[in-house]
Write an enzyme that holds these catalytic residues in place. Structure first.
Site, PDB file in Angstrom:
ATOM      1  N   ASP A   1      39.020  47.755  40.959  1.00 60.94           N
ATOM      2  CA  ASP A   1      38.455  46.114  40.086  1.00 60.94           C
ATOM      3  C   ASP A   1      36.958  45.750  40.678  1.00 60.94           C
ATOM      4  O   ASP A   1      36.183  45.280  41.859  1.00 60.94           O
ATOM      5  CB  ASP A   1      39.564  45.226  39.538  1.00 60.94           C
ATOM      6  CG  ASP A   1      38.283  43.929  38.782  1.00 60.94           C
ATOM      7  OD1 ASP A   1      37.543  44.215  37.845  1.00 60.94           O
ATOM      8  OD2 ASP A   1      38.501  42.283  38.373  1.00 60.94           O
ATOM      9  N   GLU A   2      35.905  45.489  39.751  1.00 64.66           N
ATOM     10  CA  GLU A   2      34.185  44.890  40.427  1.00 64.66           C
ATOM     11  C   GLU A   2      34.017  46.216  41.956  1.00 64.66           C
ATOM     12  O   GLU A   2      33.448  45.505  42.788  1.00 64.66           O
ATOM     13  CB  GLU A   2      34.302  43.929  40.660  1.00 64.66           C
ATOM     14  CG  GLU A   2      34.527  42.765  39.770  1.00 64.66           C
ATOM     15  CD  GLU A   2      33.981  42.626  39.119  1.00 64.66           C
ATOM     16  OE1 GLU A   2      33.060  43.533  38.705  1.00 64.66           O
ATOM     17  OE2 GLU A   2      33.763  41.393  37.918  1.00 64.66           O
TER      18      GLU A   2
ATOM     19  N   LYS B   1      36.746  44.538  30.510  1.00 63.57           N
ATOM     20  CA  LYS B   1      37.001  45.202  31.735  1.00 63.57           C
ATOM     21  C   LYS B   1      38.181  44.899  31.810  1.00 63.57           C
ATOM     22  O   LYS B   1      39.123  45.321  32.697  1.00 63.57           O
ATOM     23  CB  LYS B   1      35.338  44.571  32.160  1.00 63.57           C
ATOM     24  CG  LYS B   1      36.529  45.232  33.589  1.00 63.57           C
ATOM     25  CD  LYS B   1      35.111  44.696  34.818  1.00 63.57           C
ATOM     26  CE  LYS B   1      34.874  43.153  35.122  1.00 63.57           C
ATOM     27  NZ  LYS B   1      36.341  42.819  35.651  1.00 63.57           N
ATOM     28  N   THR B   2      38.357  43.649  32.120  1.00 64.77           N
ATOM     29  CA  THR B   2      40.483  43.106  32.637  1.00 64.77           C
ATOM     30  C   THR B   2      41.070  43.784  32.012  1.00 64.77           C
ATOM     31  O   THR B   2      42.269  44.312  32.343  1.00 64.77           O
ATOM     32  CB  THR B   2      39.891  41.368  32.557  1.00 64.77           C
ATOM     33  OG1 THR B   2      38.448  41.312  33.599  1.00 64.77           O
ATOM     34  CG2 THR B   2      41.002  40.910  33.653  1.00 64.77           C
TER      35      THR B   2
ATOM     36  N   ARG C   1      26.335  35.381  30.064  1.00 63.46           N
ATOM     37  CA  ARG C   1      27.233  34.344  30.306  1.00 63.46           C
ATOM     38  C   ARG C   1      26.818  33.370  29.137  1.00 63.46           C
ATOM     39  O   ARG C   1      28.154  33.112  28.851  1.00 63.46           O
ATOM     40  CB  ARG C   1      27.610  33.245  31.362  1.00 63.46           C
ATOM     41  CG  ARG C   1      27.371  34.030  32.923  1.00 63.46           C
ATOM     42  CD  ARG C   1      28.586  34.369  33.201  1.00 63.46           C
ATOM     43  NE  ARG C   1      27.985  36.566  33.142  1.00 63.46           N
ATOM     44  CZ  ARG C   1      29.156  37.187  32.858  1.00 63.46           C
ATOM     45  NH1 ARG C   1      29.864  36.579  32.613  1.00 63.46           N
ATOM     46  NH2 ARG C   1      28.836  38.535  32.273  1.00 63.46           N
TER      47      ARG C   1
ATOM     48  N   GLN D   1      25.621  44.180  37.022  1.00 58.11           N
ATOM     49  CA  GLN D   1      26.032  43.405  37.767  1.00 58.11           C
ATOM     50  C   GLN D   1      26.422  43.391  39.254  1.00 58.11           C
ATOM     51  O   GLN D   1      27.191  42.726  39.537  1.00 58.11           O
ATOM     52  CB  GLN D   1      27.427  42.638  37.091  1.00 58.11           C
ATOM     53  CG  GLN D   1      27.488  42.491  35.525  1.00 58.11           C
ATOM     54  CD  GLN D   1      28.466  41.981  34.738  1.00 58.11           C
ATOM     55  OE1 GLN D   1      28.598  40.249  35.313  1.00 58.11           O
ATOM     56  NE2 GLN D   1      29.297  42.465  33.945  1.00 58.11           N
TER      57      GLN D   1
END
Length: 765
Positions: free
Chosen positions: A225-226, A33-34, A626, A256
Site C-alpha cells: 500500500d502507498e 484504493k483501500t 480531501r 500524492q
C-alpha cells in the site's frame, strides 16, 4: 463471476483479478484504493491461495487492522487472520524475532522509540565529553536515521570522506564516532530502533541467502500500500522478496507522494515498469468523494508537474460550488475570516462541526485559527498534534511570562528553574522546596534569599540561583515600562530559550522554533492593536486613544484561551485542525486550506529545485482532494516573523488553478471578517439573519421599524439606518451587553465603528 466483483467498477475488477505477475495500480484520490487492496486479498483467498503465503504491507497499524477485518467480513472465515498483514516495521520485527539470532540478536530484543534513542545519545555525548548544544541529540539522531534509511552502516558512515566533510561543515565532525558508539550500545543492550528494523532486515536478506530463499518461497503474493511513500530500504526489501515469483502488486498515487522529507522516494513508483517490464498497469480514475468542481480544479493543479504518471481523474458526482479564495490583511484577520466562514456555512447548510477541516502547512499556523474559533465558541480539536498553547515549547515560554508577571507562581518556577539547563539540579530544587514549606514562602522568594533560607548549598550553586532570580526580578520591574512584545522578546532571548531551540536543526526542532516565533507574533499583534474606545454620547461614534498593552494583560487573555474545559474524547463533533501531511487519507465535506503564500506554501525550503516544488504541488493536490463538497482557500498579505511585519505574495498555486473553477472575489467587506465572500453568500447570510430576527420578533413581540432597534438584534449583513449617517450595512459585531459595538458601512460617509447603546440604529426592510 465471483460475488466479490459485483461491488466493484470495471477498473477495480481488473486490478483485483489480475492476481499473477507484477501489477501497478495507480489510484487517484477518492477512487477506492483501500477497497481494491482489500478485495484483492479476499479474491486471492477465494481462489485458494493459502493466507500464510500472502504478505500485505501498509504504513499504519490502523490501516492494517481495518483491512484485515474487512477481508474477514468478505470471505467469512477466520482463516483470513493468517494473512501476513501489517506495517513494514511490524512485519519485519516479526521476522527478526525468528531470524535475528543470525545477526547476534536474541528473539526478545528491545525496540527503542525516539525518546530511548535520544537518551542513549545523550549518554554517549557525556561519555565522549561532547557539547550537547553543538551535538544536539535530536539532530544527531536524525542524521543517523537518514544514513540507516539509505542502508549506510556506522562503519561506512565513518569511513566516507564526503559524509565526514558534511559533518565538519556542520560543526559536528564526530557524528560518525557517535554513530559507532550508538550501534555498539544498541547491540550490547539487545536493542533495535525503528530504522534498525529495516536496516537489519536488509542485512538478513543480503548476507543469508537461505533466509532470502525461505521468505521468497513463503510470500508468493506481495501487496504494498502507498508504494509512492516507500524509502530506499523498504523498496529494496520488497524487490528482493518478490524476485522469485514476481507476484507483486503495488498500489499508490504518484500525485500524492508528499513524504520526501522522511526519505520517501517517488522514483520507486515512477520506475516500477523499469523494474518489472512485464507489469500490468491499472488506473483507478473515478473519484467517488468530491464534486466535479473540486476534481477538475485538482486536475488543473497536478497537470503542472512533469514527473508523474498521467491519469485523468473524473467523477459522476454533482457539479458543486466554485472554489472560494479569501484574501486577508493579516494572519489574525485570516483566522477571523475562516472562523466566520465556518459559522456561516454551519448555519446556512445545517452542518456539524465535524464536517469541517482546516488545513495548514505548518503547526504554528494553528494559533490564529484557534483563537478565532474560540471567540465564536466553535469547538475544535487538533488532529495528530497538540493544541498550540499545550505544546511544550509554548508552555515553557509562557511559564517564563507567568513567573515574571507573578513571581509566586511555584508551578512556573519549577518548570523553568533549570530550563534551559543552568546547573541547578534536582537535589538543590528539593532543598528549596523544603525551605519554602518550612518558611511558608514561595519558591521564588526562598531562591531569591537562598543563603538565608537554604542550608548546605555551595557557592557555585548559590551563584547560579542568584543569576536566575536576578534575571526574573529585572524582567518583573520592567513589566509596566515595556509593552508586551518588547518584554516578551527580551525574556525569550535573555533566558537562553531561543538559543536552546535554535540549536536543534531537525524538522521537529525547527517546528518548535516556528511555534515559538508564532507565540511572539501573537504578543506583537496584541501589543500593537490596543486602544481604548471613547464613544461620542450624541452619535455613538467611537474614537480611539492608544494605551500600552503590557505582558500581564496578554497573559490574562491567554489564560482564558488555555484554561478551557477538558476535551471530551467521546465528543468528536468538532472542527478538525491539522497539517496537510496529517490529512492524507482523510476526507471532509468542507475543507479550508489556509496560508497560501509564497515562502509558506510552497515552503521557502522547497524553492531550490523543481523536484521540491513538485512535491509541494502534490501536497496542495492532496489538500484539495480531501474535500467532498467545498474548498475555501485563504492567504494573508502580512504576517509577523520574529516581531517584524512581512509582506506576502499569494502562492503560485492560486494562479495555477484554472480560472473557471474559482469564484470571482468580491470587494473587501470587513476588516475583521469575510473578505472575498460572494454576493450570493451575503444574500444567503442576510436571508438567514432576517429569518432569525423574524423568529425573535414572533416570540418576543415585533421589532418596530422606524424605532430604535435593540442592540442584540443588530447582526452582520443586515441593513440599518443611523440618524446622522444615513443608511448602511452592518459588517461585523463584537462585544456583548453595554459594550456591543458594530462596524457599519454607510453609503454617505464610509465605514464607521459604533457603540450600539448610543448609536440608536434602526433596522431597514
Amino acid at each position: 463471476m465471483s460475488q466479490l466483483l459485483k461491488e466493484l467498477n470495471e477498473a477495480q475488477q481488473l486490478a483485483v483479478t489480475s492476481s499473477d505477475g507484477p501489477v501497478m495500480v495507480i489510484a487517484g484520490a477518492g477512487s477506492g484504493k483501500t477497497r481494491v487492496l482489500t478485495y484483492r486479498v479476499a479474491y486471492l483467498l477465494e481462489q485458494g491461495v493459502d493466507p500464510f503465503n500472502i504478505l500485505a504491507l501498509t504504513f499504519t497499524n490502523k490501516a492494517a487492522r481495518e483491512m484485515k477485518e474487512r477481508v474477514i467480513g468478505l470471505v467469512g472465515s477466520q482463516e483470513a487472520r493468517n494473512v501476513w498483514m501489517g506495517t513494514f516495521h511490524s512485519i519485519f520485527a516479526r521476522i527478526l524475532r525468528v531470524e535475528g539470532h543470525l545477526l547476534g540478536f536474541p528473539s526478545n530484543f528491545t525496540i527503542y522509540d525516539t525518546d530511548d534513542s535520544k537518551s542513549l545519545i545523550k549518554t554517549i555525548l557525556k561519555d565522549l565529553s561532547l557539547d550537547p548544544k553543538i551535538y544536539v541529540p535530536g539532530a544527531v539522531l536524525s542524521r543517523i536515521s537518514s544514513a540507516k534509511s539509505n542502508l549506510i552502516s556506522a562503519e561506512e558512515y565513518k569511513a566516507n570522506s564526503a559524509i565526514e566533510e558534511q559533518d565538519r561543515i556542520a560543526n559536528r565532525p564526530q557524528t560518525g564516532e557517535i554513530f559507532l558508539h550508538y550501534k555498539t550500545r544498541c547491540f550490547k543492550a539487545a536493542a533495535m530502533d525503528f530504522d534498525d528494523l529495516l536496516f537489519n532486515m536488509n542485512l538478513l536478506l543480503r548476507d543469508f541467502p537461505e533466509v532470502l530463499f525461505k521468505y521468497q518461497q513463503k510470500f508468493r503474493y506481495i501487496l504494498v500500500d502507498e508504494y509512492q511513500d516507500t524509502n530506499f530500504a523498504q523498496y529494496l526489501i520488497v524487490k528482493k522478496l518478490a524476485a522469485r515469483n514476481e507476484n507483486i502488486c503495488v498500489v499508490g498515487d504518484d500525485a500524492q507522494s508528499i513524504y520526501g522529507f522522511r526519505g520517501a522516494n517517488i522514483q520507486n513508483i515512477l520506475n516500477f515498469r523499469k523494474d518489472y517490464p512485464d507489469a500490468k498497469t491499472f488506473k483507478l480514475e473515478q473519484n467517488y468523494r468530491s464534486t466535479k468542481m473540486i476534481v477538475n480544479a485538482a486536475n488543473s493543479i497536478i497537470a503542472k508537474n512533469k514527473d508523474q504518471i498521467f491519469k485523468e481523474v473524473w467523477t459522476e458526482n454533482e457539479e458543486g460550488k466554485l472554489i472560494r479564495i479569501l484574501k486577508a490583511n493579516s494572519d489574525t484577520e485570516e483566522g477571523n475570516m475562516v472562523a466566520n466562514a465556518v459559522f456561516e456555512t454551519k448555519m446556512n447548510q445545517h452542518c456539524q462541526n465535524s464536517d469541517f477541516a482546516i488545513l495548514y502547512r505548518t503547526n504554528a499556523q494553528s494559533r490564529a485559527i484557534e483563537e478565532s474559533l474560540r471567540r465564536l465558541n466553535i469547538p475544535y480539536r487538533i488532529y495528530g498534534g497538540l493544541s498550540f498553547y499545550k505544546r511544550k515549547e509554548i508552555k515553557d515560554l509562557l511559564a517564563y511570562f507567568r513567573l515574571v508577571v507573578n513571581p509566586r507562581d511555584d508551578e512556573a518556577f519549577n518548570r523553568i528553574i533549570n530550563y534551559p539547563a543552568r546547573g541547578i539540579g534536582k537535589t538543590t530544587l528539593e532543598k528549596i522546596e523544603l525551605a519554602a514549606g518550612v518558611s511558608g514562602k514561595s519558591l521564588f522568594e526562598v531562591a531569591s534569599a537562598a543563603t538565608h533560607y537554604v542550608k548546605g548549598l555551595n557557592s557555585g550553586t548559590i551563584s547560579k540561583i542568584e543569576e536566575f532570580t536576578t534575571m526574573i526580578a529585572a524582567f518583573h520591574q520592567q513589566l509596566q515600562v515595556l509593552n508586551a512584545y518588547e518584554l516578551a522578546i527580551k525574556i525569550a532571548r535573555n533566558s537562553g530559550l531561543l538559543k536552546e531551540l535554535a540549536a536543534d536543526d531537525t524538522d521537529e526542532g525547527q517546528s518548535r522554533v516556528q511555534n515559538t516565533e508564532e507565540l511572539l507574533n501573537a504578543v506583537k499583534d496584541f501589543s500593537e492593536k490596543e486602544q481604548t474606545l471613547f464613544p461620542d454620547e450624541e452619535t455613538g461614534e467611537l474614537s480611539a486613544a492608544e494605551v500600552t498593552r503590557t505582558l500581564d494583560k496578554f497573559m490574562q487573555e491567554v489564560a482564558l484561551l488555555t484554561d478551557a474545559d477538558s476535551d471530551d474524547k467521546d465528543d468528536m463533533n468538532k472542527v478538525v485542525l491539522m497539517t496537510i501531511h496529517a490529512a492524507k487519507g482523510l476526507e471532509f465535506p468542507y475543507v479550508f486550506i489556509v496560508g497560501l503564500e509564497e515562502n509558506l506554501f510552497p515552503s521557502v525550503m522547497s524553492l531550490q529545485s523543481r523536484a521540491d516544488i513538485e512535491e509541494e504541488r502534490r501536497l496542495f493536490y492532496v489538500a484539495l482532494t480531501r474535500a467532498e463538497k467545498q474548498v475555501i482557500l485563504s492567504y494573508a498579505e502580512t504576517r509577523y516573523r520574529w516581531g517584524n511585519m512581512t509582506m506576502n505574495e499569494p502562492s503560485r498555486f492560486l494562479d495555477e488553478i484554472e480560472e473557471s473553477f474559482i469564484e470571482k472575489p468580491a470587494r473587501k467587506i470587513s476588516s475583521s471578517g469575510l473578505t472575498g465572500k460572494s454576493g450570493d453568500g451575503l444574500r444567503k447570510e442576510s436571508v438567514f439573519i432576517k429569518k432569525q430576527l423574524k423568529k425573535i420578533s414572533t416570540a418576543e413581540g415585533p421589532a418596530v421599524q422606524g424605532a430604535e432597534t435593540p442592540p442584540e438584534l443588530i447582526q452582520p449583513g443586515v441593513e440599518v439606518e443611523h440618524e446622522r449617517f444615513g443608511k448602511g450595512k452592518v459588517l461585523s459585531v463584537e462585544g456583548s451587553g453595554p459594550n456591543m459595538k458594530a462596524t457599519v458601512f454607510f453609503a454617505a460617509v464610509g465605514q464607521k465603528q459604533l457603540l450600539l447603546k448610543f448609536a440608536k440604529l434602526r433596522l431597514v426592510n
